[in-house]
Design a protein around this motif. Structure first.
Motif, mmCIF file in Angstrom:
data_model
loop_
_atom_site.group_PDB
_atom_site.id
_atom_site.type_symbol
_atom_site.label_atom_id
_atom_site.label_comp_id
_atom_site.label_asym_id
_atom_site.label_seq_id
_atom_site.Cartn_x
_atom_site.Cartn_y
_atom_site.Cartn_z
ATOM 1 N N THR A 34 -0.453 4.094 1.550
ATOM 2 C CA THR A 34 -1.294 4.956 2.379
ATOM 3 C C THR A 34 -0.552 5.445 3.608
ATOM 4 O O THR A 34 0.438 4.877 4.050
ATOM 5 C CB THR A 34 -2.547 4.202 2.854
ATOM 6 O OG1 THR A 34 -2.127 3.092 3.658
ATOM 7 C CG2 THR A 34 -3.344 3.694 1.691
ATOM 8 N N ASP A 86 -3.421 8.143 -2.184
ATOM 9 C CA ASP A 86 -3.065 6.950 -1.427
ATOM 10 C C ASP A 86 -3.654 5.710 -2.091
ATOM 11 O O ASP A 86 -4.790 5.728 -2.582
ATOM 12 C CB ASP A 86 -3.590 7.053 0.007
ATOM 13 C CG ASP A 86 -2.823 8.062 0.840
ATOM 14 O OD1 ASP A 86 -1.634 8.276 0.543
ATOM 15 O OD2 ASP A 86 -3.406 8.626 1.768
ATOM 16 N N ASP A 115 0.850 -1.186 0.000
ATOM 17 C CA ASP A 115 0.000 0.000 0.000
ATOM 18 C C ASP A 115 0.884 1.234 0.000
ATOM 19 O O ASP A 115 2.068 1.173 0.358
ATOM 20 C CB ASP A 115 -0.872 0.043 1.261
ATOM 21 C CG ASP A 115 -1.996 -0.977 1.240
ATOM 22 O OD1 ASP A 115 -2.119 -1.672 0.217
ATOM 23 O OD2 ASP A 115 -2.729 -1.078 2.232
ATOM 24 N N GLN A 148 -7.834 -7.660 1.994
ATOM 25 C CA GLN A 148 -6.470 -7.620 1.498
ATOM 26 C C GLN A 148 -5.970 -9.015 1.142
ATOM 27 O O GLN A 148 -6.642 -10.015 1.381
ATOM 28 C CB GLN A 148 -5.587 -6.947 2.548
ATOM 29 C CG GLN A 148 -6.067 -5.524 2.852
ATOM 30 C CD GLN A 148 -5.303 -4.844 3.967
ATOM 31 O OE1 GLN A 148 -4.544 -3.910 3.721
ATOM 32 N NE2 GLN A 148 -5.476 -5.311 5.195
ATOM 33 N N VAL A 194 -4.743 1.673 -1.617
ATOM 34 C CA VAL A 194 -5.056 0.565 -0.727
ATOM 35 C C VAL A 194 -5.257 -0.668 -1.598
ATOM 36 O O VAL A 194 -6.158 -0.701 -2.440
ATOM 37 C CB VAL A 194 -6.321 0.842 0.110
ATOM 38 C CG1 VAL A 194 -6.614 -0.347 1.034
ATOM 39 C CG2 VAL A 194 -6.155 2.119 0.923
ATOM 40 N N ARG A 195 -4.414 -1.687 -1.414
ATOM 41 C CA ARG A 195 -4.511 -2.918 -2.192
ATOM 42 C C ARG A 195 -5.589 -3.824 -1.609
ATOM 43 O O ARG A 195 -5.638 -4.042 -0.398
ATOM 44 C CB ARG A 195 -3.189 -3.669 -2.172
ATOM 45 C CG ARG A 195 -2.031 -2.971 -2.851
ATOM 46 C CD ARG A 195 -2.056 -3.152 -4.347
ATOM 47 N NE ARG A 195 -0.778 -2.783 -4.947
ATOM 48 C CZ ARG A 195 -0.578 -2.771 -6.262
ATOM 49 N NH1 ARG A 195 -1.542 -3.099 -7.093
ATOM 50 N NH2 ARG A 195 0.604 -2.429 -6.733
#
Length: 491
Positions: free
Chosen positions: A12, A121, A10, A139, A123-124
């Motif tokens: 973030t 940002d 990520d 995730q 986020v995976r």
């Protein structure tokens, strides 16, 4: 086939709260996030696969890269002097390698770097709406991260191929456009089911790279376009060796030897090929993203021109790009994204009304007005087809007073310079009361480069009288504008 596994990292900060959360990091989601960020919002974007999305890795970019080599070869073969210098066939391995370079070998590191540079940002994981401005992200390790948006959530999950209900199809493991554009070794033969843009472009690619191609269609090729386009493309593909079969598959089986057999009607011989490619259209990717949890029925999803979803309490949800079904084209999705990103930022700042009844003014920064009757599109076949606005049929059905004006593009001096024996056609659909062009279709080599002038004329509703004073340079193919206007005036 290619590895589509996204990297685990990520980008973030520690927070789980942003002004805007975007689900889907394809071209559309990236643009929503970018324009909202430019408007002063803090934005997170959620992606389960590769940042950059379908267009970057399995659609627009790889398919056009695969098409380009044969286009250049044909262009050289059509000009005396240059044609004498061209020997041999296409280097298939080199074509595939060049395609792979455009996908960065299906690695999204550079796209992630762009997000970081833009202040967005990442986020995976798989994003799903679970409530009012709340998104849960599953995730890669199975853990769930809970995100909250203070202002809005934008769903930009795109579309997925539509698989027809054919007996045995799933078991036969058909290819879609993903497998077809990421191929690493050309099959000896393919059967393509479908007659739209994707089917036409894939038929062009696979035939040019040496595969035997059979296209199975229910009616005419490119049936939503003008007849001058569909007839020219089908004729060219047939001349190149593509076989067309009219009908609908009733069953598909894959034998022990790996080949597929496609059954049609009782009186039709089955079709055999090494691979079957399904190109029967796409539909919005609305499965398991939580729309129902906030009162939205996916098949009844409606948006206004700022892409705000109707019927959601608090008016915080946006649906941008293919998911809203308005115009399933990357450039239109990015256009919608610019409007949505700016509108979300303006509503957060209080400079644009957030009231449910408030609608952005047509042609403002916050409205994707051109989605309705001004959409440009290119089919990168041989010949190319470039269109904008309404077809003659669509204009008539919409109730406009219509006159159709056709002209032979091959009769233009610039076309003769462009290629020996140039063939092509242009059609203008004219509103006879307002004296404006409602739609245009170009057919011929390199006509995609002529489209934007037509787009400006259609979007700007430029009158024929004013177009008379837009003098085309000589000798270029754009001289067809003068010839169309002369035909309209004097015939």
């Amino acid at each position: 086939m290619t590895d589509t596994t996204a990297g685990p990292t990520d980008t973030t900060s520690d927070t789980d709260t942003w002004d805007l959360i975007v689900i889907g990091a394809g071209a559309v989601g990236e643009n929503v996030a970018d324009y909202a960020t430019k408007g002063g919002l803090r934005v997170a974007i959620v992606e389960a696969e590769l940042v950059g999305g379908e267009c970057s890795y399995w659609a627009c970019m790889p398919s056009k890269a695969l098409l380009r080599s044969s286009t250049v070869l044909l262009a050289a073969q059509r000009v005396a002097g240059a044609s004498a210098a061209v020997t041999g066939e296409l280097d298939v391995a080199a074509v595939l390698e060049r395609r792979t370079s455009f996908t960065s070998e299906w690695n999204d590191a550079s796209q992630v770097e762009w997000l970081q540079g833009a202040g967005i940002d990442l986020v995976r994981g798989w994003g799903r709406i679970v409530g009012d401005r709340r998104v849960d992200v599953t995730q890669a390790d199975g853990t769930v991260r809970h995100l909250t948006a203070t202002h809005a959530v934008a769903v930009c999950t795109g579309s997925v191929p539509t698989m027809p209900p054919i007996d045995g199809l799933a078991e036969a493991k058909p290819w879609t456009s993903r497998e077809a554009t990421s191929v690493t070794e050309m099959p000896g033969s393919v059967a393509i089911v479908g007659g739209g843009v994707v089917a036409s472009e894939l038929a062009t690619i696979y035939r040019s790279l040496g595969s035997e191609v059979t296209v199975i269609i229910r009616s005419r090729l490119l049936g939503t376009l003008e007849d001058i386009a569909s007839e020219a493309v089908q004729s060219s593909l047939t001349e190149s060796g593509v076989r067309f079969v009219t009908g609908s598959p009733s069953s598909v089986t894959r034998g022990d030897d790996g080949r597929v057999t496609i059954a049609l009607g009782e009186d039709d011989a089955p079709i055999e090929a090494d691979e079957i490619i399904i190109a029967t259209g796409r539909h919005p990717a609305t499965s398991d993203i939580g729309l129902e949890d906030v009162g939205v029925t996916p098949k009844d999803l409606h948006v206004d021109d700022s892409m705000r979803v109707s019927g959601v309490h608090g008016d915080w949800l946006y649906a941008v790009g293919d998911i809203n079904g308005r115009a399933l084209l990357t450039h239109q999705g990015k256009y919608q994204a610019r409007a949505a990103g700016l509108a979300i930022a303006a509503r957060a700042a209080g400079t644009l009304s957030s009231a449910p009844s408030a609608r952005p003014e047509p042609w403002s920064d916050y409205a994707a007005t051109a989605d309705h009757e001004h959409v440009p599109s290119v089919v990168f076949t041989e010949p190319e087809v470039a269109t904008v606005g309404l077809t003659s049929t669509a204009a008539t059905e919409a109730g406009y007073p219509v006159r159709v004006v056709d002209y032979d593009l091959g009769a233009i001096a610039g076309s003769a310079v462009h290629a020996d024996g140039y063939t092509g056609a242009v059609r203008a659909v004219i509103d006879t009361e307002r004296r404006i062009i409602l739609g245009m279709t170009f057919v011929g080599q390199d006509v995609s480069e002529m489209l934007h002038a037509a787009t400006i004329a259609v979007v700007g509703e430029v009158t024929l009288e004013k177009l008379w004073h837009a003098v085309p340079a000589y000798p270029t193919m754009n001289e067809v504008w003068l010839r169309l206007l002369e035909t309209e005036r004097y015939s």
